[in-house]
Design a protein around this motif. Structure first.
Motif, mmCIF file in Angstrom:
data_model
loop_
_atom_site.group_PDB
_atom_site.id
_atom_site.type_symbol
_atom_site.label_atom_id
_atom_site.label_comp_id
_atom_site.label_asym_id
_atom_site.label_seq_id
_atom_site.Cartn_x
_atom_site.Cartn_y
_atom_site.Cartn_z
ATOM 1 N N VAL A 253 59.466 77.244 -47.645
ATOM 2 C CA VAL A 253 60.402 76.680 -48.611
ATOM 3 C C VAL A 253 59.908 76.983 -50.016
ATOM 4 O O VAL A 253 58.734 76.812 -50.331
ATOM 5 N N TYR B 286 57.595 69.034 -42.168
ATOM 6 C CA TYR B 286 58.658 69.922 -41.680
ATOM 7 C C TYR B 286 58.122 71.251 -41.153
ATOM 8 O O TYR B 286 58.905 72.146 -40.867
ATOM 9 N N LEU C 258 56.332 73.705 -42.726
ATOM 10 C CA LEU C 258 56.732 74.703 -43.708
ATOM 11 C C LEU C 258 55.542 75.125 -44.558
ATOM 12 O O LEU C 258 54.684 74.311 -44.890
ATOM 13 N N THR D 42 54.929 75.798 -48.185
ATOM 14 C CA THR D 42 55.657 75.433 -49.394
ATOM 15 C C THR D 42 55.162 76.288 -50.556
ATOM 16 O O THR D 42 53.961 76.492 -50.721
ATOM 17 N N LYS E 52 63.618 81.264 -41.206
ATOM 18 C CA LYS E 52 63.577 79.871 -41.651
ATOM 19 C C LYS E 52 62.954 79.830 -43.045
ATOM 20 O O LYS E 52 61.903 79.246 -43.271
ATOM 21 N N ILE F 275 63.748 78.866 -46.951
ATOM 22 C CA ILE F 275 64.633 77.940 -47.671
ATOM 23 C C ILE F 275 64.322 78.008 -49.164
ATOM 24 O O ILE F 275 63.165 78.147 -49.560
ATOM 25 N N ALA F 276 65.349 77.896 -49.985
ATOM 26 C CA ALA F 276 65.167 77.691 -51.423
ATOM 27 C C ALA F 276 65.803 76.354 -51.787
ATOM 28 O O ALA F 276 66.940 76.072 -51.399
ATOM 29 N N TYR F 277 65.068 75.552 -52.544
ATOM 30 C CA TYR F 277 65.518 74.207 -52.912
ATOM 31 C C TYR F 277 65.365 74.049 -54.421
ATOM 32 O O TYR F 277 64.258 74.111 -54.938
ATOM 33 N N SER G 236 67.998 79.509 -57.562
ATOM 34 C CA SER G 236 67.956 79.654 -56.105
ATOM 35 C C SER G 236 69.135 80.478 -55.603
ATOM 36 O O SER G 236 68.979 81.373 -54.758
ATOM 37 N N PHE H 294 66.715 84.626 -47.617
ATOM 38 C CA PHE H 294 66.833 83.184 -47.426
ATOM 39 C C PHE H 294 67.798 82.851 -46.292
ATOM 40 O O PHE H 294 68.808 83.521 -46.079
ATOM 41 N N PHE I 166 66.117 66.267 -49.503
ATOM 42 C CA PHE I 166 65.675 67.305 -48.576
ATOM 43 C C PHE I 166 65.660 66.776 -47.142
ATOM 44 O O PHE I 166 66.117 67.454 -46.206
ATOM 45 N N MET J 81 67.734 68.199 -43.826
ATOM 46 C CA MET J 81 67.008 68.705 -42.668
ATOM 47 C C MET J 81 67.226 67.864 -41.409
ATOM 48 O O MET J 81 67.089 68.377 -40.285
#
Length: 313
Positions: free
Chosen positions: A42, A68, A70, A72, A128, A130-132, A141, A152, A268, A272
């Motif tokens: 992410v 999660y 991930l 980060t 998998k 993700i951009a947040y 993003s 992404f 978030f 998810m």
């Protein structure tokens, strides 16, 4: 506890000129249990007033890695210093461009971390990623998604505008006094190509579609919900969530204005766990070299060596 790292690497050469090198600081965390075939990535992108060392982002990088599964990622992208609460002197060497350099830095951060994982012989889920983002960070993003097609799998957009308002207007920051702090950004004096910076224009030619969950307030004063709806309706797999006054729950959302006064962690988690977000599986990240032509320029994005190189003509 997630394992936290940071490093500095050469950033993309300054596309505007300047006589100083551009260095990019990147932060990333990996799950305490290690990286496995289900681990995703992410990318966090802060908006105005936020940055990689804000407490909320440090907390998210650490917590989300374990919670999660991930890796980060975040970076001090080009001109982030000028997006804070204090006016600073900008120059051609470093300024808040609100556009291509910031996007290139964020894509570079993800690709650099991917290369580190590969060098350490970690296998992760390349489907998998993700951009947040929040506000301008959400805009970046969405622009990252367009300029790195296929990278992404999910974009979580909190209140993205469709074109940076401060490229044509001043930013006014009210800090409690009657007199606001006024930011007249250097980027306003540059040639700004709406053909590459306007999301509705640049998304017209998109041919790779990832899931987008867009949260937007019905009272947003920087970009209306109607504008955002037109944009989202034109894109496959874009899900627009209108936050009205009735949906202000004082937990995830504390207002229906720009930014939603949202709790970034809870938002978030909501996406998810409560939305029907599914990821495919893969081990390779392949971004094709491609070109985007506008009325002003031709933009060639080269991913041959994984890290993006932009050539303008």
């Amino acid at each position: 506890m997630a394992k936290e790292y940071e490093f500095v690497m050469p950033g993309h050469p300054n596309i505007y000129g300047g006589d100083q090198p551009h260095n990019l600081k990147i932060y990333f965390s990996e799950p305490d249990s290690g990286v496995n075939t289900d681990t995703g990535i992410v990318l966090f992108i802060a908006g105005f007033g936020g940055h990689a060392n804000s407490n909320v982002y440090k907390k998210m990088r650490s917590n989300f890695a374990d919670r999660y599964n991930l890796v980060t990622v975040q970076c001090d992208f080009f001109g982030w210093e000028f997006m804070q609460a204090e006016p600073l002197e900008e120059s051609l060497n470093n300024f808040n461009d609100m556009g291509l350099m910031q996007v290139l830095d964020n894509i570079t951060a993800v690709m650099a971390v991917i290369e580190i994982l590969k060098d350490n012989e970690f296998t992760f889920n390349s489907k998998k990623i993700i951009a947040y983002g929040h506000s301008h960070g959400a805009y970046l993003s969405l622009l990252c998604n367009r300029l790195a097609p296929g990278l992404f799998s999910l974009i979580i957009d909190n209140s993205a505008w469709l074109y940076p308002a401060y490229l044509s207007a001043d930013r006014y920051l009210f800090t409690g006094s009657d007199t606001p702090i006024v930011f007249n950004y250097f980027a306003k004096s540059n040639e700004n190509d709406k053909g590459i910076l306007s999301l509705p224009l640049v998304y017209k030619s998109i041919n790779k579609f990832c899931q987008i969950h867009s949260f937007h307030g019905s009272a947003d004063r920087l970009i209306t919900f109607e504008e955002k709806r037109r944009f989202c309706n034109a894109i496959r797999n874009c899900y627009l969530h209108e936050i009205t006054a009735a949906k202000v729950d004082h937990q995830i959302f504390k207002s229906n204005d720009h930014g939603l006064d949202a709790d970034f962690l809870l938002l978030f988690d909501y996406v998810m766990t409560e939305l029907d977000v599914k990821f495919n599986r893969g081990t390779e990240v392949i971004i094709p070299n491609h070109e985007i032509r506008t009325d002003l320029h031709s933009y060639h994005f080269d991913y041959t060596n994984k890290i993006p190189i932009l050539t303008l003509k």
